[in-house]
Write an enzyme that holds these catalytic residues in place. Structure first.
Site, short mmCIF file in Angstrom:
data_model
loop_
_atom_site.label_atom_id
_atom_site.label_comp_id
_atom_site.label_asym_id
_atom_site.label_seq_id
_atom_site.Cartn_x
_atom_site.Cartn_y
_atom_site.Cartn_z
N HIS A 59 37.20 39.20 36.98
CA HIS A 59 37.88 39.55 38.23
C HIS A 59 37.31 38.67 39.34
O HIS A 59 36.17 38.20 39.26
CB HIS A 59 37.63 41.01 38.57
CG HIS A 59 38.32 41.97 37.67
ND1 HIS A 59 38.48 43.30 38.00
CD2 HIS A 59 38.89 41.82 36.45
CE1 HIS A 59 39.11 43.92 37.03
NE2 HIS A 59 39.36 43.05 36.07
N GLU B 237 36.10 39.34 42.22
CA GLU B 237 34.83 39.82 42.77
C GLU B 237 33.66 39.48 41.85
O GLU B 237 32.61 39.04 42.31
CB GLU B 237 34.84 41.35 42.97
CG GLU B 237 35.95 41.85 43.85
CD GLU B 237 37.16 42.32 43.06
OE1 GLU B 237 37.70 41.53 42.25
OE2 GLU B 237 37.58 43.47 43.25
N CYS C 82 38.12 47.47 41.76
CA CYS C 82 38.22 48.44 40.66
C CYS C 82 36.83 49.07 40.45
O CYS C 82 35.84 48.60 41.03
CB CYS C 82 38.71 47.75 39.39
SG CYS C 82 37.48 46.67 38.61
N CYS D 260 34.14 46.46 39.38
CA CYS D 260 33.71 45.58 40.47
C CYS D 260 32.92 46.35 41.51
O CYS D 260 31.94 45.83 42.06
CB CYS D 260 34.92 44.89 41.09
SG CYS D 260 35.69 43.69 39.97
#
Length: 149
Positions: free
Chosen positions: A53, A55, A83, A86
């Site tokens: 992801h 992040e 999410c 993260c």
């Protein structure tokens, strides 16, 4: 917030680049003392890595540059609400502030769903500011998924 400078435009640039690669258009930027440490967009498909992801990639790069597993006094700008995975990484990295654009009713982990930073097991709770660049972030996501249906 007097003297506030947003870096959401850079996060949106990363999100657009992710969309161009066929990835979910999410971008992230980590800043410390007005200096950009890392920028990334989603690369889960490209890297065949469900943890890639925006992040996570930005956190990994900023930690590498800082030679530390902790990123105190940093700001994370991300186009979509992080999410749960993260959010846990943000807490572990001790990021000071999180600015996110669009809320994520389906997979969010900060203000939606499990609300990671509200759990007593969460050792570090960053300041969270929602809605920075929300309209553009949400439109980018809607357009991406509309085009895929």
């Amino acid at each position: 917030m007097a003297g506030f400078t947003t870096y959401m435009d850079l996060a949106l640039t990363e999100a657009r680049a992710a969309a161009a690669r066929g990835e979910t258009p999410v971008g992230a930027v980590i800043v410390r003392d007005g200096h950009v440490l890392a920028m990334a967009g989603n690369r889960t498909r490209e890297l065949s890595d469900p943890t890639a992801h925006a992040e996570m990639l930005a956190i990994r790069e900023a930690c590498r540059l800082m030679s530390s597993e902790r990123l105190p006094e940093t700001d994370l700008y991300v186009t979509l609400e992080p999410c749960p995975m993260c959010a846990a990484a943000i807490s572990a990295a001790r990021i000071g502030r999180v600015y996110f654009g669009a809320p994520d009713a389906k997979s969010g982990g900060v203000e939606q769903g499990p609300r990671i930073f509200s759990h007593p097991q969460c050792h570090h709770k960053p300041e969270v500011y929602a809605g920075i660049g929300e309209t553009e972030s949400a439109e980018l996501l809607r357009g991406f998924f509309k085009g895929r249906r």
